[in-house]
Design an enzyme around this catalytic site. Structure first.
Site, PDB file in Angstrom:
ATOM      1  N   GLU A  49      10.438  -8.579   0.659  1.00 51.68           N
ATOM      2  CA  GLU A  49       8.914  -8.561   0.279  1.00 51.68           C
ATOM      3  C   GLU A  49       8.375  -9.553   0.951  1.00 51.68           C
ATOM      4  O   GLU A  49       8.758 -10.888   0.595  1.00 51.68           O
ATOM      5  CB  GLU A  49       8.482  -8.296  -1.117  1.00 51.68           C
ATOM      6  CG  GLU A  49       8.685  -6.948  -1.771  1.00 51.68           C
ATOM      7  CD  GLU A  49       8.468  -6.711  -3.300  1.00 51.68           C
ATOM      8  OE1 GLU A  49       7.680  -7.812  -3.795  1.00 51.68           O
ATOM      9  OE2 GLU A  49       8.873  -6.086  -3.997  1.00 51.68           O
ATOM     10  N   ASP A  60      -1.533 -13.101  -9.633  1.00 49.46           N
ATOM     11  CA  ASP A  60      -0.417 -13.892  -9.245  1.00 49.46           C
ATOM     12  C   ASP A  60      -0.377 -15.232 -10.285  1.00 49.46           C
ATOM     13  O   ASP A  60      -1.382 -15.568 -10.685  1.00 49.46           O
ATOM     14  CB  ASP A  60      -0.643 -14.425  -7.983  1.00 49.46           C
ATOM     15  CG  ASP A  60      -0.351 -13.332  -6.995  1.00 49.46           C
ATOM     16  OD1 ASP A  60       0.187 -12.318  -7.286  1.00 49.46           O
ATOM     17  OD2 ASP A  60      -0.972 -13.841  -5.797  1.00 49.46           O
TER      18      ASP A  60
END
Lengths: 266, 411
Positions: A49, A60
């Site tokens: 990824e 995040d």
């Protein structure tokens, strides 16, 4: 025709182990290094990824934010992500690759143009963190048309009813967020409970692969061997931060880290 | 695309939360879908509940203190020699700004949801201060996310937040201002949405937060409408309502009763932060024709670079220092119902100076931007024109900035 992503999972199943998915940020800590890291960790990873940086991320944790800011500080542009994938795909060990990021970058670039660029570069899948179902229906269709897997996310807050609908509309891969957290949080739920939930969801449609992410590190990964696949992101981003701090080569450091992770699941 | 009459503007969205088909929406991580859905259901129920409404109205009346004053700025009017200038002193509200209305609704919803903790973002510190006040009143734990740059420049409000027993969580990422505070607050909510209620401090964010905020600040224009009728016997037929716009919560509240009027009758003027005169940076996505971007869960005009990254902004006023704006203001701009313009830092400071020299009021640097626009246009208009400025915040929080810039700060 089966997607490269599906083929990667089949291979792992034959080897009786979960797939190992890595997450690193494109351009961290430089364009060149991030490509070298990808090539190097592909010795052990099954799917890579690759995050494309956005400077106002809302899901995040600190580790990935650090990676993102490092990349942006070095002048990273979205076109570099496509270039990195393109170059990566030419390498000997290249694995299926999933781009991951926030919708603003896609929106600003233009959905059609973005997907076309992905296809040209050889991207196999896309995760758009803040484009949940059903808002992603149109975009997911566009991806499918271009033979790109649009990965649907499922979280601990997703209701059973909603899950069924999401999985019905999903392509060949879904992503289970292990717990209520941003990326890189400490695992605050026991692996046993996460797996219990995982298999409950798997039963909705066994033919679709589902990976678990968030809170997976070399300490916890061994407990999840029964899943189709496992994503390690923040731990690797932290590895890059640490190696910079200690003046080590992040390529060597990440290669070692991914090797350790792989050994824990075979 | 147009404003529908007789329906609150906050409710004029489609089933996906978009105004005019393209502004707003719910661009959030999957984890937040359910908490947002729960909150939407709760809010829909509560806003129809007479008991809930009565409790809110009691709080607005007795705790916030309503109505806030409305009066003519005779000296300023005489000095400029044109339109008649009035002020709506929303800074009279308990705590010193309009943010109290939204904070009260969120605290009430938090209680209804049986959550014990509340979190929010803040730029100027007013939103954080109001949340800390209501958290104390309602017995809730409270975390306030604030950029370290704003913590430095809005000390009086930070002191108040801490005094009320709330925790300020310093945000050091990015430009260390409101944009980063909101991102961090949303991230915190992603991790803790099972126990914590989140309130966004302005008319921004996923659709439900836009609605709750607009529903709350609408109190301002309900009061104003009555006050206008009392003062003039009717709604004046050349009325201009000037309000600063960062996220756009006070502007929505100030205007919400007046969208249905013809724009020649009631003109709505939003003033964004133009930043320092000689700087390229600003916080004016509406007036400077920024592209649409997706920030903090919604599509709206947003200051961004060619690659889609959110650009840094600059303004002397923390409350306006935000790269995006409310989907509702984007909609109002596109349908032409409101006009958006800018005032620079310099213009805001000289407006502050003039207004405080002539009148017994002391607006913060956010409404100083609105006064700057009033000062610009008033001399060009005759006295049949009525200008009302929303003085939506008190200057005390800007004490240090004003002292540094103008040499002294006198209250």
């Amino acid at each position: 025709m089966k997607s490269q992503i599906s083929l990667a999972f089949e291979k792992c199943k034959r080897e009786n182990r979960p797939a190992l998915l890595t997450y690193t940020v494109a351009g961290d800590n430089s364009k060149k290094k991030s490509l070298e890291i990808l090539k190097s960790i592909s010795q052990y990873a099954d799917i890579v990824e690759i995050g494309f940086p956005f400077n106002a991320p809302t899901a995040d944790g600190p580790q990935i934010q650090n990676s993102t800011y490092r990349a942006l500080k070095n002048g990273f542009k979205l076109k570099d992500a496509f270039q990195i994938v393109k170059n990566y795909k030419k390498s000997r060990n290249a694995k299926p690759c999933i781009l991951m990021g926030y919708y603003q970058m896609v929106y600003s670039y233009g959905e059609n143009k973005f997907v076309k660029k992905c296809k040209q570069a050889g991207v196999n899948g896309l995760i758009i963190v803040d484009l949940p179902w059903p808002d992603n229906k149109k975009f997911a269709k566009l991806c499918r048309k271009n033979s790109i897997t649009f990965v649907q996310l499922i979280s601990p807050t997703t209701s059973k009813e909603r899950m069924k609908k999401i999985i019905r509309d999903s392509h060949d891969l879904n992503y289970l967020i292990s717990m209520l957290s941003t990326t890189g949080g400490k695992l605050k739920v026991s692996p046993k409970r996460i797996l219990k939930n995982y298999f409950k969801i798997k039963r909705i449609n066994k033919s679709k692969n589902m990976v678990i992410g968030f809170g997976i590190t070399n300490k916890t990964i061994g407990s999840f061997k029964k899943a189709d696949g496992l994503v390690v992101g923040s731990a690797l981003c932290k590895g890059i931060s640490d190696s910079i701090k200690n003046r080590q080569n992040p390529v060597i450091k990440l290669n070692k880290m991914v090797k350790v992770l792989k050994n824990k699941i075979i | 695309m147009k404003v529908k009459k007789g329906i609150p503007l906050i409710d004029q969205h489609d089933k996906n939360g978009f105004y005019g088909g393209k502004f707003g929406g719910n661009y959030v991580a999957e984890t937040l879908k359910k908490p947002i859905d729960d909150l939407s259901k709760l809010f829909d129920k509560c806003r129809k509940d007479k008991k809930f409404l009565k409790e809110r109205d009691d709080l607005y009346e007795n705790y916030v203190g309503s109505p806030t004053r409305f009066f003519k700025l005779q000296n300023l009017t005489d000095h400029l020699g044109g339109a008649q200038i009035y002020a709506k002193m929303v800074s009279d509200a308990n705590g010193g700004a309009h943010k109290i209305y939204n904070a009260i609704t969120h605290a009430m919803l938090c209680k209804k949801a049986k959550k014990k903790y509340i979190c929010t973002d803040t730029g100027a510190g007013y939103n954080g201060k109001m949340f800390s006040m209501v958290a104390k009143k309602f017995g809730l734990g409270c975390k306030v996310f604030m950029g370290t740059r704003d913590i430095e420049r809005q000390k009086p409000n930070c002191d108040a937040i801490r005094k009320n027993g709330a925790e300020i969580v310093p945000v050091t990422s990015g430009s260390r201002t409101l944009v980063d505070a909101v991102s961090e607050c949303i991230r915190y909510w992603v991790s803790n949405c099972d126990k914590v209620h989140m309130g966004i401090g302005s008319l921004v964010g996923p659709n439900i937060f836009v609605k709750i905020c607009g529903w709350s600040t609408a109190q301002i224009s309900r009061e104003l409408k009555v006050q206008l009728e009392d003062e003039f016997g009717e709604i004046p037929n050349k009325l201009k309502l000037i309000n600063c716009v960062g996220g756009g919560s006070s502007a929505y509240g100030f205007w919400s009763e007046f969208f249905d009027y013809n724009k020649k009758h009631i003109e709505l003027i939003g003033v964004e932060a133009g930043g320092p005169k000689n700087s390229k940076l600003h916080a004016a996505p509406l007036s400077k024709n920024s592209k649409i971007g997706i920030l903090h869960g919604a599509a709206a005009y947003c200051v961004q670079d060619n690659d889609g990254q959110i650009s840094e902004t600059e303004s002397c006023s923390s409350g306006l220092d935000y790269p995006s704006c409310s989907p509702i203001h984007c909609f109002l701009k596109d349908v032409g119902r409101a006009r958006y313009t800018v005032a620079t830092d310099e213009e805001a400071f000289s407006a502050y100076k003039l207004v405080t020299e002539l009148e017994e009021i002391s607006p913060s640097l956010e409404p100083a931007h609105s006064f700057a626009e009033a000062i610009k246009i008033a001399p060009k208009l005759d006295e049949s024109n009525i200008i009302v400025v929303n003085s939506c915040g008190d200057s005390l929080k800007d004490r240090d900035i004003i002292k540094k810039r103008l040499g002294n700060y006198i209250r």
